[in-house]
Design a protein around this motif. Structure first.
Motif, PDB file in Angstrom:
ATOM      1  N   ARG A   4       0.850  -1.191   0.000  1.00 12.16           N
ATOM      2  CA  ARG A   4       0.000   0.000   0.000  1.00 12.16           C
ATOM      3  C   ARG A   4       0.880   1.234   0.000  1.00 12.16           C
ATOM      4  O   ARG A   4       1.783   1.358   0.808  1.00 12.16           O
ATOM      5  N   GLU A   6       0.416   5.360   0.125  1.00 13.82           N
ATOM      6  CA  GLU A   6      -0.525   6.454   0.298  1.00 13.82           C
ATOM      7  C   GLU A   6       0.065   7.741  -0.242  1.00 13.82           C
ATOM      8  O   GLU A   6       1.266   7.979  -0.147  1.00 13.82           O
ATOM      9  N   CYS A  22      -4.616   5.627  -2.102  1.00 18.90           N
ATOM     10  CA  CYS A  22      -3.895   4.487  -1.551  1.00 18.90           C
ATOM     11  C   CYS A  22      -3.808   3.444  -2.659  1.00 18.90           C
ATOM     12  O   CYS A  22      -4.813   2.852  -3.031  1.00 18.90           O
ATOM     13  N   TRP A  36     -10.382   3.705   5.693  1.00 21.94           N
ATOM     14  CA  TRP A  36      -9.479   4.777   6.101  1.00 21.94           C
ATOM     15  C   TRP A  36      -9.625   4.988   7.602  1.00 21.94           C
ATOM     16  O   TRP A  36     -10.742   5.010   8.130  1.00 21.94           O
ATOM     17  N   CYS A  96      -4.623   4.020   5.213  1.00 21.54           N
ATOM     18  CA  CYS A  96      -5.532   3.146   4.493  1.00 21.54           C
ATOM     19  C   CYS A  96      -5.315   1.725   5.006  1.00 21.54           C
ATOM     20  O   CYS A  96      -4.249   1.408   5.537  1.00 21.54           O
ATOM     21  N   GLY A 121      -1.411   0.785   5.457  1.00 23.19           N
ATOM     22  CA  GLY A 121      -0.466   1.657   4.801  1.00 23.19           C
ATOM     23  C   GLY A 121       0.437   2.326   5.818  1.00 23.19           C
ATOM     24  O   GLY A 121       0.270   2.167   7.028  1.00 23.19           O
TER      25      GLY A 121
END
Length: 130
Positions: A4, A6, A22, A36, A96, A121
């Motif tokens: 991930r 972001e 993301c 989120w 995320c 993330g």
């Protein structure tokens, strides 16, 4: 593991807008519920928004309802959070997250608790000044 990345964080004045993204290239996000979360030092991680695998149902916390919009583009393996009418209270690190949604149907409401999410993330700072 779901990679991930972001992006989109930054600083904005109250009343402004930001869009977080993301990306998880090649991760096959259709298999996951996505969400989120946000967190400030010393506070628990707070669920902000979530979306189910079928993109048919969403969750929003009361503090962001009507101002934030979560969406996903499965073809691009990307999750988004559009934030408008930002307030200083929205200042936080935003994360995320992806959940296998074990036990959830494709079109069921997504989970909203951080406990249900397995992959995270690295976080993006959002700062809203008065």
């Amino acid at each position: 593991q779901v990679p991930r990345v972001e992006s989109g964080g930054g600083s904005v004045q109250a009343g402004g807008s930001l869009k977080l993204s993301c990306a998880a290239p090649g991760a096959g996000l259709t298999r996951y519920c996505l969400g989120w979360f946000r967190q400030n030092p010393g506070n628990e991680r707070e669920g902000v928004a979530a979306i189910n695998r079928g993109s048919t149902r969403t969750y929003y916390s009361d503090s962001v309802k009507g101002r934030f919009t979560i969406s996903r583009d499965n073809a691009k393996s990307t999750l988004y959070l559009e934030m408008s009418k930002l307030e200083p209270e929205d200042t936080a690190v935003y994360f995320c997250a992806a959940s296998t949604c074990a036990g959830y149907g494709t079109y069921a409401a997504p989970p909203s608790s951080s406990i249900a999410f397995e992959y995270w993330g690295q976080g993006a700072q959002v700062t809203v000044s008065a």
